[in-house]
Scaffold this motif. Structure first.
Motif, PDB file in Angstrom:
ATOM      1  N   THR A  12      -9.942 -16.245  14.726  1.00 17.27           N
ATOM      2  CA  THR A  12      -9.099 -17.430  14.627  1.00 17.27           C
ATOM      3  C   THR A  12      -9.925 -18.695  14.441  1.00 17.27           C
ATOM      4  OG1 THR A  12      -7.462 -16.382  16.043  1.00 17.27           O
ATOM      5  CG2 THR A  12      -7.292 -18.759  15.788  1.00 17.27           C
ATOM      6  N   GLY A  13      -9.618 -19.409  13.352  1.00 17.33           N
ATOM      7  CA  GLY A  13     -10.268 -20.685  13.092  1.00 17.33           C
ATOM      8  C   GLY A  13     -11.657 -20.602  12.511  1.00 17.33           C
ATOM      9  N   LYS A  14     -12.185 -19.401  12.326  1.00 15.66           N
ATOM     10  CA  LYS A  14     -13.532 -19.260  11.774  1.00 15.66           C
ATOM     11  C   LYS A  14     -13.461 -19.131  10.255  1.00 15.66           C
ATOM     12  CE  LYS A  14     -15.451 -17.395  15.927  1.00 15.66           C
ATOM     13  NZ  LYS A  14     -15.913 -16.251  16.650  1.00 15.66           N
ATOM     14  N   VAL A  15     -14.518 -19.535   9.581  1.00 13.79           N
ATOM     15  CA  VAL A  15     -14.628 -19.368   8.138  1.00 13.79           C
ATOM     16  C   VAL A  15     -15.402 -18.078   7.884  1.00 13.79           C
ATOM     17  CG1 VAL A  15     -15.543 -20.320   5.996  1.00 13.79           C
ATOM     18  CG2 VAL A  15     -14.585 -21.850   7.737  1.00 13.79           C
ATOM     19  N   VAL A  16     -14.816 -17.199   7.066  1.00 13.10           N
ATOM     20  CA  VAL A  16     -15.416 -15.900   6.798  1.00 13.10           C
ATOM     21  C   VAL A  16     -15.505 -15.696   5.288  1.00 13.10           C
ATOM     22  CG1 VAL A  16     -15.201 -13.422   7.192  1.00 13.10           C
ATOM     23  CG2 VAL A  16     -14.313 -15.010   8.890  1.00 13.10           C
ATOM     24  N   VAL A  17     -16.664 -15.240   4.808  1.00 13.62           N
ATOM     25  CA  VAL A  17     -16.856 -14.940   3.397  1.00 13.62           C
ATOM     26  C   VAL A  17     -16.763 -13.429   3.214  1.00 13.62           C
ATOM     27  CG1 VAL A  17     -18.460 -15.045   1.445  1.00 13.62           C
ATOM     28  CG2 VAL A  17     -18.339 -16.939   3.083  1.00 13.62           C
ATOM     29  N   VAL A  18     -15.895 -12.999   2.284  1.00  9.59           N
ATOM     30  CA  VAL A  18     -15.724 -11.579   2.000  1.00  9.59           C
ATOM     31  C   VAL A  18     -16.056 -11.347   0.533  1.00  9.59           C
ATOM     32  CG1 VAL A  18     -14.120  -9.631   1.962  1.00  9.59           C
ATOM     33  CG2 VAL A  18     -13.911 -11.365   3.742  1.00  9.59           C
ATOM     34  N   THR A  19     -17.054 -10.498   0.263  1.00  9.97           N
ATOM     35  CA  THR A  19     -17.398 -10.155  -1.116  1.00  9.97           C
ATOM     36  C   THR A  19     -16.625  -8.912  -1.529  1.00  9.97           C
ATOM     37  OG1 THR A  19     -19.280  -8.824  -0.408  1.00  9.97           O
ATOM     38  CG2 THR A  19     -19.706 -11.144  -0.918  1.00  9.97           C
ATOM     39  N   GLY A  20     -16.414  -8.759  -2.822  1.00 12.16           N
ATOM     40  CA  GLY A  20     -15.646  -7.626  -3.322  1.00 12.16           C
ATOM     41  C   GLY A  20     -14.202  -7.685  -2.859  1.00 12.16           C
ATOM     42  N   ALA A  21     -13.677  -8.896  -2.729  1.00 14.86           N
ATOM     43  CA  ALA A  21     -12.385  -9.103  -2.080  1.00 14.86           C
ATOM     44  C   ALA A  21     -11.170  -8.886  -2.973  1.00 14.86           C
ATOM     45  CB  ALA A  21     -12.334 -10.516  -1.491  1.00 14.86           C
ATOM     46  N   SER A  22     -11.375  -8.513  -4.231  1.00 16.81           N
ATOM     47  CA  SER A  22     -10.226  -8.347  -5.119  1.00 16.81           C
ATOM     48  C   SER A  22      -9.597  -6.963  -5.042  1.00 16.81           C
ATOM     49  CB  SER A  22     -10.622  -8.640  -6.571  1.00 16.81           C
ATOM     50  OG  SER A  22     -11.592  -7.707  -7.012  1.00 16.81           O
ATOM     51  N   LYS A  23     -10.321  -5.994  -4.503  1.00 14.30           N
ATOM     52  CA  LYS A  23      -9.826  -4.608  -4.478  1.00 14.30           C
ATOM     53  C   LYS A  23     -10.362  -3.861  -3.264  1.00 14.30           C
ATOM     54  CE  LYS A  23     -10.006  -4.219  -9.500  1.00 14.30           C
ATOM     55  NZ  LYS A  23     -10.641  -3.557 -10.628  1.00 14.30           N
ATOM     56  N   GLY A  24      -9.732  -2.747  -2.983  1.00 11.60           N
ATOM     57  CA  GLY A  24     -10.242  -1.779  -2.020  1.00 11.60           C
ATOM     58  C   GLY A  24     -10.549  -2.331  -0.643  1.00 11.60           C
ATOM     59  N   ALA A  53      -5.179 -10.839  -5.742  1.00 18.49           N
ATOM     60  CA  ALA A  53      -5.396 -10.435  -4.357  1.00 18.49           C
ATOM     61  C   ALA A  53      -5.169 -11.606  -3.406  1.00 18.49           C
ATOM     62  CB  ALA A  53      -6.813  -9.885  -4.181  1.00 18.49           C
ATOM     63  N   ARG A  54      -5.637 -12.782  -3.797  1.00 18.61           N
ATOM     64  CA  ARG A  54      -5.448 -13.976  -2.970  1.00 18.61           C
ATOM     65  C   ARG A  54      -3.966 -14.278  -2.784  1.00 18.61           C
ATOM     66  NH1 ARG A  54      -4.850 -19.589  -3.090  1.00 18.61           N
ATOM     67  NH2 ARG A  54      -4.390 -19.563  -5.312  1.00 18.61           N
ATOM     68  N   MET A  55      -3.207 -14.230  -3.873  1.00 24.92           N
ATOM     69  CA  MET A  55      -1.771 -14.515  -3.780  1.00 24.92           C
ATOM     70  C   MET A  55      -1.050 -13.466  -2.933  1.00 24.92           C
ATOM     71  SD  MET A  55      -1.399 -17.396  -5.061  1.00 24.92           S
ATOM     72  CE  MET A  55       0.363 -17.428  -4.819  1.00 24.92           C
ATOM     73  N   GLU A  56      -1.468 -12.215  -3.052  1.00 24.24           N
ATOM     74  CA  GLU A  56      -0.875 -11.148  -2.242  1.00 24.24           C
ATOM     75  C   GLU A  56      -1.126 -11.396  -0.753  1.00 24.24           C
ATOM     76  OE1 GLU A  56      -1.524  -6.385  -1.599  1.00 24.24           O
ATOM     77  OE2 GLU A  56      -1.851  -7.193  -3.609  1.00 24.24           O
ATOM     78  N   ILE A  57      -2.340 -11.787  -0.420  1.00 24.98           N
ATOM     79  CA  ILE A  57      -2.680 -12.057   0.982  1.00 24.98           C
ATOM     80  C   ILE A  57      -1.916 -13.269   1.491  1.00 24.98           C
ATOM     81  CG2 ILE A  57      -4.551 -12.819   2.512  1.00 24.98           C
ATOM     82  CD1 ILE A  57      -6.374 -10.893   0.904  1.00 24.98           C
ATOM     83  N   ILE A  58      -1.822 -14.316   0.683  1.00 25.66           N
ATOM     84  CA  ILE A  58      -1.062 -15.495   1.097  1.00 25.66           C
ATOM     85  C   ILE A  58       0.392 -15.136   1.360  1.00 25.66           C
ATOM     86  CG2 ILE A  58      -0.110 -17.689   0.244  1.00 25.66           C
ATOM     87  CD1 ILE A  58      -2.869 -18.187  -1.034  1.00 25.66           C
ATOM     88  N   ASN A  59       0.977 -14.317   0.486  1.00 27.94           N
ATOM     89  CA  ASN A  59       2.375 -13.913   0.653  1.00 27.94           C
ATOM     90  C   ASN A  59       2.578 -13.023   1.869  1.00 27.94           C
ATOM     91  OD1 ASN A  59       3.267 -15.360  -1.581  1.00 27.94           O
ATOM     92  ND2 ASN A  59       2.890 -13.665  -2.968  1.00 27.94           N
ATOM     93  N   GLU A  60       1.613 -12.164   2.175  1.00 28.88           N
ATOM     94  CA  GLU A  60       1.724 -11.264   3.324  1.00 28.88           C
ATOM     95  C   GLU A  60       1.467 -11.970   4.642  1.00 28.88           C
ATOM     96  OE1 GLU A  60       0.037  -7.341   3.474  1.00 28.88           O
ATOM     97  OE2 GLU A  60       0.069  -7.231   1.290  1.00 28.88           O
ATOM     98  N   VAL A  61       0.581 -12.943   4.635  1.00 27.74           N
ATOM     99  CA  VAL A  61       0.145 -13.603   5.862  1.00 27.74           C
ATOM    100  C   VAL A  61       0.593 -15.062   5.812  1.00 27.74           C
ATOM    101  CG1 VAL A  61      -1.800 -13.992   7.416  1.00 27.74           C
ATOM    102  CG2 VAL A  61      -1.867 -12.085   5.816  1.00 27.74           C
TER     103      VAL A  61
END
Length: 84
Positions: A12-24, A53-61
């Motif tokens: 919560t509240g932390k900034v996290v970088v995720v690579t390969g974030a478009s799939k799998g 993937a970003r839009m899917e995550i925004i819609n889900e969360v």
């Protein structure tokens, strides 16, 4: 055994970088972190897949963390500089 409820391990509240974030796995990690309230910077090589993937995550969360997607090609030093 890890205590997953401890304050040190919460995203919560932390900034996290995720690579390969478009799939799998990368996409699932980004989703899980956003659900935990992290501000997720999503990196991937394919801009269209990443944006989907970003839009899917925004819609889900809806009430989760923020999501920022950045196109990244490790072969292009310019894209690496832009991510930093």
């Amino acid at each position: 055994m890890l205590d997953t409820d401890s304050e040190e391990q919460r995203a919560t509240g932390k900034v996290v970088v995720v690579t390969g974030a478009s799939k799998g796995l990368g996409k699932q990690v980004a989703l899980a972190l956003a659900e935990e309230g992290a501000n997720v910077a999503m990196l991937a090589r394919t801009a269209a897949d990443l944006e989907a993937a970003r839009m899917e995550i925004i819609n889900e969360v809806f009430a989760g963390g923020l999501s920022l997607s950045l196109f990244l090609s490790l072969s292009l030093s310019l894209s690496l500089s832009a991510c930093v």
